[in-house]
Design an enzyme around this catalytic site. Structure first.
Site, PDB file in Angstrom:
ATOM      1  N   LYS A 128       0.958  -0.950  -0.040  1.00 16.00           N
ATOM      2  CA  LYS A 128      -0.077   0.258   0.116  1.00 16.00           C
ATOM      3  C   LYS A 128       0.992   1.294  -0.006  1.00 16.00           C
ATOM      4  O   LYS A 128       0.532   2.301  -0.315  1.00 16.00           O
ATOM      5  CB  LYS A 128      -1.081  -0.135   1.190  1.00 16.00           C
TER       6      LYS A 128
HETATM    7  C1  LIG Z   1      -4.380  -4.579   1.218  1.00 17.72           C
HETATM    8  C2  LIG Z   1      -3.827  -5.883   1.208  1.00 17.72           C
HETATM    9  C3  LIG Z   1      -3.959  -6.797   0.002  1.00 17.72           C
HETATM   10  C4  LIG Z   1      -5.191  -6.787  -0.666  1.00 17.72           C
HETATM   11  O1  LIG Z   1      -5.294  -5.621  -1.797  1.00 17.72           O
HETATM   12  P1  LIG Z   1      -6.592  -5.278  -2.174  1.00 17.72           P
HETATM   13  O2  LIG Z   1      -6.019  -4.197  -3.210  1.00 17.72           O
HETATM   14  O3  LIG Z   1      -7.484  -4.867  -1.389  1.00 17.72           O
HETATM   15  O4  LIG Z   1      -7.234  -6.453  -3.365  1.00 17.72           O
HETATM   16  C5  LIG Z   1      -3.006  -7.874  -0.060  1.00 17.72           C
HETATM   17  N1  LIG Z   1      -1.954  -7.789   0.632  1.00 17.72           N
HETATM   18  C6  LIG Z   1      -1.705  -6.920   1.738  1.00 17.72           C
HETATM   19  C7  LIG Z   1      -0.421  -7.244   2.733  1.00 17.72           C
HETATM   20  C8  LIG Z   1      -2.545  -5.777   1.759  1.00 17.72           C
HETATM   21  O5  LIG Z   1      -2.249  -4.880   2.750  1.00 17.72           O
END
Ligand SMILES: *Cc1c(COP(=O)(O)O)cnc(C)c1O
Length: 464
Positions: free
Chosen positions: A112
């Site tokens: 993120k």
């Molecule tokens: C948010 C997150 C996901 C999922 O991503 P999306 O865009 O919600 O599908 C997967 N792995 C980690 C470590 C995350 O923080």
């Protein structure tokens, strides 16, 4: 580029507004009016380019004339300066045709960071001439809060109030938020669950007495610009190959994998898009059976994917119904009224043309963590393991052939207990976090009551 709501009942907006927007006023999600194309010559040059250069090219295609590519490059260079590798999103070989793209080299060790840091820079651009800053209010179950706090710390254009459920996130996750010493960051530890936190945030966004004082903003994954910034690493990875390559993404809210679809629509040579889910498998069921039906969320070792409503799926449905907002509203109404949507044959065929899906059980995740440690000498986190389990299954069923890049969405040290339980080895935090457990924490404890949280925000805000 103009942006339209998937529900078709809100005015269209430009890129600057899209940077700052959450949900459209009609409850829909913003989508670009068309898919901008990246020319083959430009794509070929990506193999030699830096990550910020590719980011500037891809975002420039979405920003149109509102901001220059040169300006985007400066923002991208700033956004990615704190990553611990100049590659930003390195791709490593796992043997055979399997590869792993490491998206966890940012300040909070989860993917993120990649999009959130670019969004924070774009906030600064979008609010340059505004008279007052944005007050970002969010709830986090772990990764989003840390990424947002690190990305916006010290920003003059925004302040962040981040709610987390007290005692229900890991120590590493909490300390990555609470040790950030910046005047524009306030952590609120709420006596309640993540759902309580989310409910309070939703109520605050609808609260007239708060809106009278503050210009509220959100940074969750329905923001279009976060997805646009995630499309970048699909381009950098695809540029390494002569032939189309498949991707597998550990999926929760369907944002990351939809960014892969966006890259494909823009011309990236993407073969299949693999949706990898844990036991919270609404997206696998929807793709396999055509019935999208949220149930109860189960806690797993990959908590960032413990989600039962995949918000960004609405964007794919919008595409699948030929961008017909009326049809889409009908489907969303079915979901609201009856708790499920039944997808037509045409919609299912549209989705199956690009996407496939598989799920991983908790046992399979643990076994995969052990296996990769043995075969590649590498520790992986449980989210990443979900992706690799799904990739194996998609190869067995023949859905995925040839080179495939699975996304490593978190560093193993962010989920040390699950990794140690599976492998017997406790992953160490990178050296730059050596002080994390010695630094002072700053947070305000609060009961799960809207009035208390509103009072804290009004007392602490820099912009009242
Ligand atoms: C948010 C997150 C996901 C999922 O991503 P999306 O865009 O919600 O599908 C997967 N792995 C980690 C470590 C995350 O923080």
């Amino acid at each position: 580029m103009r942006y339209f709501s998937t529900r078709g009942q809100a005015p269209d907006i430009g890129f600057r507004e899209a940077v700052l927007a959450g949900l459209a006023p009609d409850g829909g999600l913003y989508m670009p009016a068309s898919w901008p194309q990246i020319a083959a010559a430009d794509r070929a040059a990506f193999a030699q380019a830096t990550f910020p250069e590719v980011a500037a090219s891809v975002l420039s295609a979405f920003a149109g004339p509102e901001i220059s590519k040169a300006e985007l490059l400066i923002l991208a260079q700033r956004a990615y300066a704190p990553f611990d590798t100049p590659e930003i999103a390195p791709v490593v070989d796992l043997g055979g045709d399997d590869l792993l793209m490491e998206l966890f080299h940012g300040p909070t060790l989860a993917f993120k960071d990649v999009a959130m840091r670019m969004l924070a820079q774009l906030y600064g651009w979008a609010l340059d001439s505004a008279t007052r800053g944005k007050t970002i209010i969010g709830a986090t179950s772990g990764d989003t809060g840390g990424a947002a706090i690190h990305a916006f710390a010290g920003s003059e254009s925004a302040e962040v109030f981040m709610l987390h459920p007290r005692g229900r996130i890991s120590d590493v996750q909490r300390r990555m938020m609470t040790t950030v010493q910046a005047a524009n960051i306030v952590n609120i530890a709420v006596d309640g669950t993540f759902d309580d936190c989310q409910g309070i945030v939703k109520a605050l966004f609808a609260d007239a007495s708060l809106k009278a004082h503050l210009d509220l903003g959100g940074v969750n994954s329905i923001n279009w610009v976060r997805l646009a910034a995630q499309a970048v690493y699909y381009f950098t990875a695809a540029a390494r190959f002569e032939c189309p390559v498949s991707f597998v993404a550990p999926t929760g809210n369907f944002g990351d994998i939809f960014a892969g679809y966006a890259a494909k629509k823009m011309g990236a040579p993407v073969a299949r898009l693999g949706v990898a889910v844990n036991t919270n498998d609404i997206m696998r069921r929807a793709i396999a059976t055509g019935v999208y039906e949220p149930s109860k969320a189960f806690p797993t070792s990959s908590p960032s994917m413990d989600i039962q409503v995949a918000s960004n799926f609405e964007r794919l449905l919008f595409e699948a119904v030929g961008r017909g907002a009326g049809d889409l509203r009908g489907l969303m109404q079915d979901l609201e009224d009856g708790g499920r949507m039944v997808l037509s044959g045409d919609v299912r065929r549209f989705i199956a043309a690009d996407f496939c899906a598989e799920r991983a059980s908790e046992d399979e995740v643990a076994a995969k963590i052990r296996e990769v440690l043995k075969s590649a000498g590498m520790l992986i986190d449980p989210h990443t393991a979900v992706g690799l389990v799904a990739l194996d299954k998609l190869r067995t069923s023949g859905e995925v052939k040839g080179p495939a890049v699975s996304l490593a969405t978190a560093h193993p040290a962010k989920f040390p207990d699950a990794v140690e339980a599976a492998s017997g080895v406790r992953p160490a935090l990178p050296a730059r976090f050596a002080g994390l457990f010695a630094q002072d924490e700053r947070m305000i404890n609060a009961p799960a009551r809207i009035d208390d949280i509103r009072t804290i925000i009004l007392e602490q805000s820099l912009f009242v």
